[in-house]
Design a protein around this motif. Structure first.
Motif, short mmCIF file in Angstrom:
data_model
loop_
_atom_site.label_atom_id
_atom_site.label_comp_id
_atom_site.label_asym_id
_atom_site.label_seq_id
_atom_site.Cartn_x
_atom_site.Cartn_y
_atom_site.Cartn_z
N ALA A 133 0.82 -1.21 0.00
CA ALA A 133 0.00 0.00 0.00
C ALA A 133 0.86 1.26 0.00
N MET A 134 1.93 1.26 0.81
CA MET A 134 2.81 2.43 0.85
C MET A 134 3.57 2.58 -0.46
N GLY A 135 3.99 1.46 -1.04
CA GLY A 135 4.69 1.51 -2.32
C GLY A 135 3.81 2.08 -3.43
N VAL A 136 2.54 1.70 -3.43
CA VAL A 136 1.61 2.23 -4.42
C VAL A 136 1.46 3.74 -4.26
N GLN A 137 1.37 4.20 -3.02
CA GLN A 137 1.24 5.63 -2.78
C GLN A 137 2.50 6.40 -3.22
#
Length: 376
Positions: A133-137
């Motif tokens: 999720a953080m990587g996508v953001q």
């Protein structure tokens, strides 16, 4: 068998079209140990961490890590090359004025969503979900049609590498400074392993720094799970190590800090046990609330009196402020700066010429002996 490789990462582009790159050294672990990310020199004048990484490379060649290790020396070419005469000014982006170490990403709204959707999921699945999720953001920010600042190009690309690690260490120095460590309070029992004399214990708040971007998501996720009845440990350790003063390089003394890091990594299962001999160190700590700045009550030229890293009793002068414009007059030519409480000076301003309101010192107040200190 451990393998080591060296590559570069593009973190921006100059006006001439030339890519801005940083060196990246990777050790592939021999087993199932935690993964580690260590970077140095995000502020241009803070060079000592590069020497620590030099010693870590030698150490890992002799004692292969069980987990993957990523090392990034000279992490900010823009800051390193930002000079004015003989001085390096690379603490702030010269275009925006923003601190290079305040441009990492964390969106706290992820935490409640993840805690709800993964309340009963296995620990490894929870960790993978948060990293994804953080990587996508981060990818979305970098791909924004409106663009991002040059400092974010640098910080977000470094953060993508750090995001994959179980342990993140960010190597800094102060202006004129004693060695000190920023310690998340959940990891205070491990702080003594670094053998750093002064320790500031910090909360889970996020203010844009790499250590906070690395531990805050996991810490807040642990708290959110606890509020829902599930015990989940904080799955990532992150620390900022302040390794002395800026514009100063001592490769020999950097070995001691590399050994302190190695002792910590041994405790976390990254390295197999081997004998480490570190100097005996008395270690003190205080909470972030008790880490106080002292501002100059007037303009003048400063004679710094108090030794850094050593307790100073109340009413003992920290500095003498001189007013040389008052020479040969009846006006007061100097005054002493004193405090009403015992302190340990951690760092002081790099210049002797100051305006009223300049931050002269940062000090530990209400300090205590760090648990586990004096372990050799």
């Amino acid at each position: 068998m451990t393998t080591v490789s060296s590559d570069t990462l593009i973190v921006g582009q100059q006006a001439t079209g030339t890519d801005i790159t940083v060196p990246v050294i990777r050790f592939t672990g021999t087993g199932n140990g935690p993964s580690v990310y260590i970077q140095a020199n995000i502020h241009g004048a803070e060079v000592q961490g590069n020497a620590v990484i030099h010693h870590l490379v030698e150490l890992f060649n002799c004692h292969p890590p069980k987990g993957d290790v990523c090392l990034v020396p000279m992490a900010n070419p823009l800051g390193i090359n930002q000079k004015s005469g003989e001085f390096t000014l690379g603490r702030f982006d010269p275009i925006t004025g923003e601190n290079w170490n305040r441009q990492y990403h964390f969106d706290a709204s992820l935490i409640d969503q993840l805690a709800q959707s993964h309340l009963n999921a296995p620990e490894a699945e929870v960790a993978a979900a948060l990293r994804q999720a953080m990587g996508v953001q981060i990818d979305a920010k970098l791909a924004s049609p409106f663009g991002v600042k040059s400092g974010q190009h640098l910080a977000l690309r470094l953060q993508k590498m750090a995001l994959q690690a179980d342990i993140v260490l960010d190597l800094h120095t102060g202006p004129i400074s004693a060695r000190h460590l920023y310690v998340p309070s959940y990891a205070e029992e491990r702080a003594h392993l670094f053998n750093i004399p002064l320790n500031i214990v910090i909360p889970s708040d996020f203010a844009g720094a790499l250590d906070e971007a690395s531990f805050s998501p996991w810490w807040q996720l642990s708290d959110a799970m606890a509020a829902r009845g599930r015990a989940l440990p904080v799955l990532v350790d992150a620390f900022t190590l302040e390794l002395g003063s800026q514009e100063y390089l001592n490769v020999a003394s950097a070995r001691d800090d590399a050994l302190g890091i190695a002792r910590y990594l041994q405790s976390r299962g990254v390295l197999d046990p081997f004998e480490l001999t570190l100097p005996k160190t008395t270690q003190y700590a205080c909470s972030l609330d008790n880490y106080r700045a002292i501002y100059s009550p007037c303009g003048g030229q400063i004679e710094y009196l108090a030794p850094l890293g050593e307790p100073v009793s109340a009413e003992h002068p920290l500095a003498r402020i001189w007013h040389f414009d008052a020479l040969a007059t009846s006006l007061q030519q100097s005054r002493e700066l004193r405090l009403p409480v015992d302190v340990i000076p951690v760092l002081h301003f790099a210049s002797a010429s100051v305006r009223q309101g300049t931050e002269l010192y940062k000090v530990l107040t209400h300090y205590y002996r760090l648990s586990g200190s004096d372990v050799s």
